[in-house]
Design a protein around this motif. Structure first.
Motif, PDB file in Angstrom:
ATOM      1  N   LEU A  44       0.765  -1.493  -0.337  1.00 23.95           N
ATOM      2  CA  LEU A  44      -0.490   0.144  -0.097  1.00 23.95           C
ATOM      3  C   LEU A  44       0.789   1.520  -0.011  1.00 23.95           C
ATOM      4  O   LEU A  44       1.984   1.106   0.571  1.00 23.95           O
ATOM      5  N   GLU A  45       0.150   2.037  -1.387  1.00 26.22           N
ATOM      6  CA  GLU A  45       1.323   3.236  -0.672  1.00 26.22           C
ATOM      7  C   GLU A  45       1.132   4.619   0.100  1.00 26.22           C
ATOM      8  O   GLU A  45       0.758   5.137  -0.092  1.00 26.22           O
ATOM      9  N   ASP A  46       1.641   3.978   1.472  1.00 27.79           N
ATOM     10  CA  ASP A  46       0.964   4.793   2.360  1.00 27.79           C
ATOM     11  C   ASP A  46       2.552   5.712   2.427  1.00 27.79           C
ATOM     12  O   ASP A  46       3.293   4.832   1.511  1.00 27.79           O
ATOM     13  N   ALA A  47       2.563   6.222   3.939  1.00 30.77           N
ATOM     14  CA  ALA A  47       3.649   7.475   3.929  1.00 30.77           C
ATOM     15  C   ALA A  47       4.203   6.810   5.350  1.00 30.77           C
ATOM     16  O   ALA A  47       3.645   7.753   6.400  1.00 30.77           O
ATOM     17  N   PRO A  48       4.919   5.562   5.809  1.00 26.25           N
ATOM     18  CA  PRO A  48       5.604   4.649   5.198  1.00 26.25           C
ATOM     19  C   PRO A  48       4.807   4.028   4.004  1.00 26.25           C
ATOM     20  O   PRO A  48       4.076   3.510   4.770  1.00 26.25           O
ATOM     21  N   PRO A  49       5.385   2.902   2.791  1.00 26.85           N
ATOM     22  CA  PRO A  49       4.515   1.948   2.509  1.00 26.85           C
ATOM     23  C   PRO A  49       4.070   0.562   4.130  1.00 26.85           C
ATOM     24  O   PRO A  49       4.833   1.324   4.506  1.00 26.85           O
ATOM     25  N   ARG A  50       2.597   0.290   3.275  1.00 26.02           N
ATOM     26  CA  ARG A  50       3.034  -0.947   4.037  1.00 26.02           C
ATOM     27  C   ARG A  50       2.588  -1.977   3.609  1.00 26.02           C
ATOM     28  O   ARG A  50       2.503  -1.802   2.195  1.00 26.02           O
ATOM     29  N   TYR A  51       2.705  -3.124   4.170  1.00 26.31           N
ATOM     30  CA  TYR A  51       2.488  -4.052   3.519  1.00 26.31           C
ATOM     31  C   TYR A  51       1.693  -5.391   4.394  1.00 26.31           C
ATOM     32  O   TYR A  51       2.151  -5.150   5.674  1.00 26.31           O
ATOM     33  N   ILE A  52       0.701  -5.501   3.539  1.00 25.71           N
ATOM     34  CA  ILE A  52      -0.256  -6.905   4.018  1.00 25.71           C
ATOM     35  C   ILE A  52      -0.061  -8.135   3.438  1.00 25.71           C
ATOM     36  O   ILE A  52       0.251  -8.024   2.323  1.00 25.71           O
ATOM     37  N   ASP A  53       0.012  -9.318   4.576  1.00 23.87           N
ATOM     38  CA  ASP A  53       0.324 -10.773   4.439  1.00 23.87           C
ATOM     39  C   ASP A  53      -0.930 -11.158   3.900  1.00 23.87           C
ATOM     40  O   ASP A  53      -1.774 -10.915   4.511  1.00 23.87           O
ATOM     41  N   PRO A  79      -1.702  -7.543  12.858  1.00 21.92           N
ATOM     42  CA  PRO A  79      -2.593  -6.503  12.258  1.00 21.92           C
ATOM     43  C   PRO A  79      -2.405  -6.722  10.740  1.00 21.92           C
ATOM     44  O   PRO A  79      -3.544  -5.969  10.119  1.00 21.92           O
ATOM     45  N   ASN A  80      -1.614  -6.931  10.471  1.00 22.92           N
ATOM     46  CA  ASN A  80      -1.366  -6.602   8.493  1.00 22.92           C
ATOM     47  C   ASN A  80      -1.621  -8.031   8.290  1.00 22.92           C
ATOM     48  O   ASN A  80      -0.745  -8.289   6.727  1.00 22.92           O
ATOM     49  N   PHE A  81      -2.094  -9.070   8.575  1.00 24.43           N
ATOM     50  CA  PHE A  81      -1.631 -10.392   8.051  1.00 24.43           C
ATOM     51  C   PHE A  81      -3.964 -10.688   7.631  1.00 24.43           C
ATOM     52  O   PHE A  81      -4.768 -10.975   8.685  1.00 24.43           O
ATOM     53  N   PHE A  82      -4.173 -10.882   5.974  1.00 24.64           N
ATOM     54  CA  PHE A  82      -5.701 -10.952   5.911  1.00 24.64           C
ATOM     55  C   PHE A  82      -5.728 -12.772   5.406  1.00 24.64           C
ATOM     56  O   PHE A  82      -4.716 -13.118   4.738  1.00 24.64           O
ATOM     57  N   PHE A  83      -6.901 -13.065   5.180  1.00 21.08           N
ATOM     58  CA  PHE A  83      -7.004 -14.392   4.796  1.00 21.08           C
ATOM     59  C   PHE A  83      -8.315 -14.271   3.715  1.00 21.08           C
ATOM     60  O   PHE A  83      -8.967 -13.153   3.940  1.00 21.08           O
ATOM     61  N   ILE A  84      -8.326 -14.097   2.551  1.00 21.34           N
ATOM     62  CA  ILE A  84      -9.470 -13.956   1.383  1.00 21.34           C
ATOM     63  C   ILE A  84      -9.975 -15.226   0.874  1.00 21.34           C
ATOM     64  O   ILE A  84      -8.997 -16.226   1.106  1.00 21.34           O
ATOM     65  N   PHE A  85     -11.271 -15.953   1.490  1.00 22.14           N
ATOM     66  CA  PHE A  85     -12.069 -16.766   1.316  1.00 22.14           C
ATOM     67  C   PHE A  85     -12.672 -16.472  -0.047  1.00 22.14           C
ATOM     68  O   PHE A  85     -13.511 -16.025  -0.067  1.00 22.14           O
ATOM     69  N   TYR A  86     -13.023 -17.935  -0.707  1.00 22.86           N
ATOM     70  CA  TYR A  86     -13.383 -17.875  -1.568  1.00 22.86           C
ATOM     71  C   TYR A  86     -14.573 -19.384  -1.916  1.00 22.86           C
ATOM     72  O   TYR A  86     -13.922 -20.445  -1.321  1.00 22.86           O
ATOM     73  N   SER A  87     -15.806 -19.449  -1.860  1.00 20.50           N
ATOM     74  CA  SER A  87     -16.175 -20.552  -2.352  1.00 20.50           C
ATOM     75  C   SER A  87     -16.948 -20.443  -3.321  1.00 20.50           C
ATOM     76  O   SER A  87     -17.360 -19.789  -4.252  1.00 20.50           O
ATOM     77  N   TYR A  93     -17.029 -14.123  -2.438  1.00 20.52           N
ATOM     78  CA  TYR A  93     -15.213 -14.108  -1.605  1.00 20.52           C
ATOM     79  C   TYR A  93     -15.773 -13.505  -0.246  1.00 20.52           C
ATOM     80  O   TYR A  93     -16.314 -12.354  -0.070  1.00 20.52           O
ATOM     81  N   TRP A  94     -14.315 -12.811   0.539  1.00 18.31           N
ATOM     82  CA  TRP A  94     -15.249 -13.149   2.345  1.00 18.31           C
ATOM     83  C   TRP A  94     -12.988 -12.856   2.425  1.00 18.31           C
ATOM     84  O   TRP A  94     -11.960 -12.978   1.854  1.00 18.31           O
ATOM     85  N   VAL A  95     -13.350 -11.592   2.839  1.00 13.90           N
ATOM     86  CA  VAL A  95     -11.876 -10.370   3.177  1.00 13.90           C
ATOM     87  C   VAL A  95     -11.689 -10.110   4.855  1.00 13.90           C
ATOM     88  O   VAL A  95     -12.514  -9.785   5.381  1.00 13.90           O
ATOM     89  N   MET A  96     -10.487 -11.006   5.452  1.00 13.62           N
ATOM     90  CA  MET A  96     -10.603 -11.298   6.916  1.00 13.62           C
ATOM     91  C   MET A  96      -9.321 -10.801   7.891  1.00 13.62           C
ATOM     92  O   MET A  96      -8.197 -11.617   7.208  1.00 13.62           O
ATOM     93  N   PRO A  97      -9.659  -9.599   8.271  1.00 16.62           N
ATOM     94  CA  PRO A  97      -8.203 -10.008   9.357  1.00 16.62           C
ATOM     95  C   PRO A  97      -7.937 -11.190  10.008  1.00 16.62           C
ATOM     96  O   PRO A  97      -8.669 -11.542  10.460  1.00 16.62           O
ATOM     97  N   SER A  98      -6.384 -11.600   9.809  1.00 21.13           N
ATOM     98  CA  SER A  98      -6.630 -12.582  10.789  1.00 21.13           C
ATOM     99  C   SER A  98      -6.595 -12.714  12.208  1.00 21.13           C
ATOM    100  O   SER A  98      -7.184 -13.367  13.270  1.00 21.13           O
ATOM    101  N   LEU A  99      -6.667 -11.347  12.691  1.00 25.81           N
ATOM    102  CA  LEU A  99      -7.289 -11.065  13.934  1.00 25.81           C
ATOM    103  C   LEU A  99      -9.019 -11.540  14.664  1.00 25.81           C
ATOM    104  O   LEU A  99      -8.787 -12.012  15.705  1.00 25.81           O
TER     105      LEU A  99
END
Length: 153
Positions: A44-53, A79-87, A93-99
């Motif tokens: 993600l182009e934030d300042a500074p850049p962020r990375y999402i696993d 916080p920067n770890f997500f799951f994308i589920f697809y049925s 699709y569902w996008v969910m934070p690991s937390l």
């Protein structure tokens, strides 16, 4: 579904999910190996850049429970770890934070599933149709959650 077909389905769905991310304007980097539960990384182009696993999980329409994601191990929820589920059966699709998963998923109490997470994201109706569960509606197609700033702890 034979193992080879199953493995092939999973890999195809990973690439399709990455294509969905690219269509939505995300900068995506594929990993070569999935030994850290990371299928791709979103920059993600934030300042500074962020990375999402991102870990991608998919269930085929021929699966016995096409919207159940079971026996999941989440090594390091953060916080920067997500799951994308697809049925495939629900074409959703569902996008969910690991937390969120560790907080809201069912956790196995004994046997092989002990300590592992389970999400039932769909309901199968008597007529055989598979529909997303309303309980998880806020995560349906919620790709923008990847852009949200994580909450400060």
């Amino acid at each position: 579904m034979a193992f080879r077909d199953s493995a092939s389905f999973g890999k195809r769905q990973e690439y399709i999910a990455v294509a969905e991310l690219l269509k939505r304007g995300f900068d995506v980097y594929m990993t070569l190996v999935d030994d850290q539960q990371i299928d791709c990384i979103v920059r993600l182009e934030d300042a500074p850049p962020r990375y999402i696993d991102v870990q991608i999980k998919a269930r085929s329409k021929t699966a016995k429970h096409p919207g159940t994601f079971a026996a999941m191990v989440i090594k390091d929820p953060r916080p920067n770890f997500f799951f994308i589920f697809y049925s495939e059966a629900a074409d959703t699709y569902w996008v969910m934070p690991s937390l969120t998963i560790v907080d809201k998923a069912n956790v196995g109490k004994s046997g092989k599933a002990e300590g592992k997470y389970r999400l039932d994201l769909t309901n199968t109706h008597r007529d055989g149709t598979v529909k997303p569960r309303p309980k998880w509606e806020q995560f349906q197609g919620a790709f923008d959650l990847l852009r949200a700033q994580p909450e400060k702890s």
